[in-house]
Design a protein around this motif. Sequence first.
Motif, PDB file in Angstrom:
ATOM      1  N   GLN A  40       0.885  -1.199   0.174  1.00  0.00           N
ATOM      2  CA  GLN A  40      -0.150  -0.106   0.022  1.00  0.00           C
ATOM      3  C   GLN A  40       0.894   1.256   0.031  1.00  0.00           C
ATOM      4  OE1 GLN A  40      -2.922  -0.415   3.317  1.00  0.00           O
ATOM      5  NE2 GLN A  40      -2.875  -2.643   2.838  1.00  0.00           N
ATOM      6  N   VAL A  41       0.671   2.093  -0.889  1.00  0.00           N
ATOM      7  CA  VAL A  41       1.484   3.325  -0.944  1.00  0.00           C
ATOM      8  C   VAL A  41       1.737   4.049   0.333  1.00  0.00           C
ATOM      9  CG1 VAL A  41       1.623   5.613  -2.079  1.00  0.00           C
ATOM     10  CG2 VAL A  41       1.260   3.606  -3.508  1.00  0.00           C
ATOM     11  N   GLY A  42       2.624   4.485   0.906  1.00  0.00           N
ATOM     12  CA  GLY A  42       2.960   5.070   1.900  1.00  0.00           C
ATOM     13  C   GLY A  42       3.037   4.226   3.160  1.00  0.00           C
ATOM     14  N   GLN A  43       2.745   2.969   3.039  1.00  0.00           N
ATOM     15  CA  GLN A  43       3.125   2.070   4.142  1.00  0.00           C
ATOM     16  C   GLN A  43       4.599   2.096   4.323  1.00  0.00           C
ATOM     17  OE1 GLN A  43       1.724  -1.837   3.431  1.00  0.00           O
ATOM     18  NE2 GLN A  43       2.354  -2.728   5.300  1.00  0.00           N
ATOM     19  N   SER A  44       4.954   1.796   5.786  1.00  0.00           N
ATOM     20  CA  SER A  44       6.246   1.877   6.033  1.00  0.00           C
ATOM     21  C   SER A  44       6.423   0.907   7.201  1.00  0.00           C
ATOM     22  CB  SER A  44       7.034   3.101   6.275  1.00  0.00           C
ATOM     23  OG  SER A  44       6.625   3.776   7.381  1.00  0.00           O
ATOM     24  N   GLY A  45       7.777   0.334   7.441  1.00  0.00           N
ATOM     25  CA  GLY A  45       7.751  -0.521   8.641  1.00  0.00           C
ATOM     26  C   GLY A  45       9.292  -1.024   8.304  1.00  0.00           C
ATOM     27  N   PHE A  46       9.466  -2.328   9.112  1.00  0.00           N
ATOM     28  CA  PHE A  46      10.765  -2.851   9.174  1.00  0.00           C
ATOM     29  C   PHE A  46      10.533  -4.419   9.011  1.00  0.00           C
ATOM     30  CE2 PHE A  46       9.323  -3.313  13.529  1.00  0.00           C
ATOM     31  CZ  PHE A  46       9.474  -4.700  13.771  1.00  0.00           C
ATOM     32  N   ILE A  47      11.440  -5.113   8.413  1.00  0.00           N
ATOM     33  CA  ILE A  47      11.567  -6.460   8.201  1.00  0.00           C
ATOM     34  C   ILE A  47      12.976  -6.842   9.155  1.00  0.00           C
ATOM     35  CG2 ILE A  47      11.955  -8.363   6.683  1.00  0.00           C
ATOM     36  CD1 ILE A  47      11.264  -6.339   4.356  1.00  0.00           C
ATOM     37  N   ALA A  48      12.758  -7.705  10.133  1.00  0.00           N
ATOM     38  CA  ALA A  48      13.852  -8.269  10.989  1.00  0.00           C
ATOM     39  C   ALA A  48      14.138  -9.322  10.465  1.00  0.00           C
ATOM     40  CB  ALA A  48      13.289  -8.110  12.291  1.00  0.00           C
ATOM     41  N   PHE A  49      15.476  -9.641   9.970  1.00  0.00           N
ATOM     42  CA  PHE A  49      15.841 -11.075   9.788  1.00  0.00           C
ATOM     43  C   PHE A  49      16.810 -11.418  10.784  1.00  0.00           C
ATOM     44  CE2 PHE A  49      15.386  -8.560   5.791  1.00  0.00           C
ATOM     45  CZ  PHE A  49      14.491  -9.422   5.183  1.00  0.00           C
ATOM     46  N   ILE A  50      16.632 -12.929  11.354  1.00  0.00           N
ATOM     47  CA  ILE A  50      17.126 -13.332  12.357  1.00  0.00           C
ATOM     48  C   ILE A  50      17.987 -14.786  11.852  1.00  0.00           C
ATOM     49  CG2 ILE A  50      16.893 -14.450  14.651  1.00  0.00           C
ATOM     50  CD1 ILE A  50      14.153 -12.962  15.051  1.00  0.00           C
ATOM     51  N   GLN A  51      19.178 -14.683  12.095  1.00  0.00           N
ATOM     52  CA  GLN A  51      19.872 -15.888  11.550  1.00  0.00           C
ATOM     53  C   GLN A  51      19.611 -16.905  12.665  1.00  0.00           C
ATOM     54  OE1 GLN A  51      21.993 -16.557   9.135  1.00  0.00           O
ATOM     55  NE2 GLN A  51      22.095 -14.158   8.048  1.00  0.00           N
TER      56      GLN A  51
END
Length: 106
Positions: A40-51
Amino acid sequence: ATTSTAGSQTGNVTLDFAANQNFVLTLTGAVTLVNPSTEQVGQSGFIAFIQDGTGNRTVATSATDYETVGGSGITLSTAANTTDIVPYLVVASGRVLLGTPQLAFA
């Protein structure tokens, strides 16, 4: 904000932006982010990558929708049990900008 804690991930992964704003993925093998269809345009956040406990897992984008700084792709920490955070912003349909990873939380 909702967060997907998808658990163990390997292979092709499609993030569901309609259902979640943030994502926590535990890498148990190499992961490839594929084009989403729910951004969705304007959506922001984070992606956490855990090894996982083995480490050395990689993340790639075979998708055209994910754009990285300078087109260089994503380089994450490889040590076992580390966590990296990648911010994102959706600027248009089919354009998810990935920010510079914050590396090696442990």
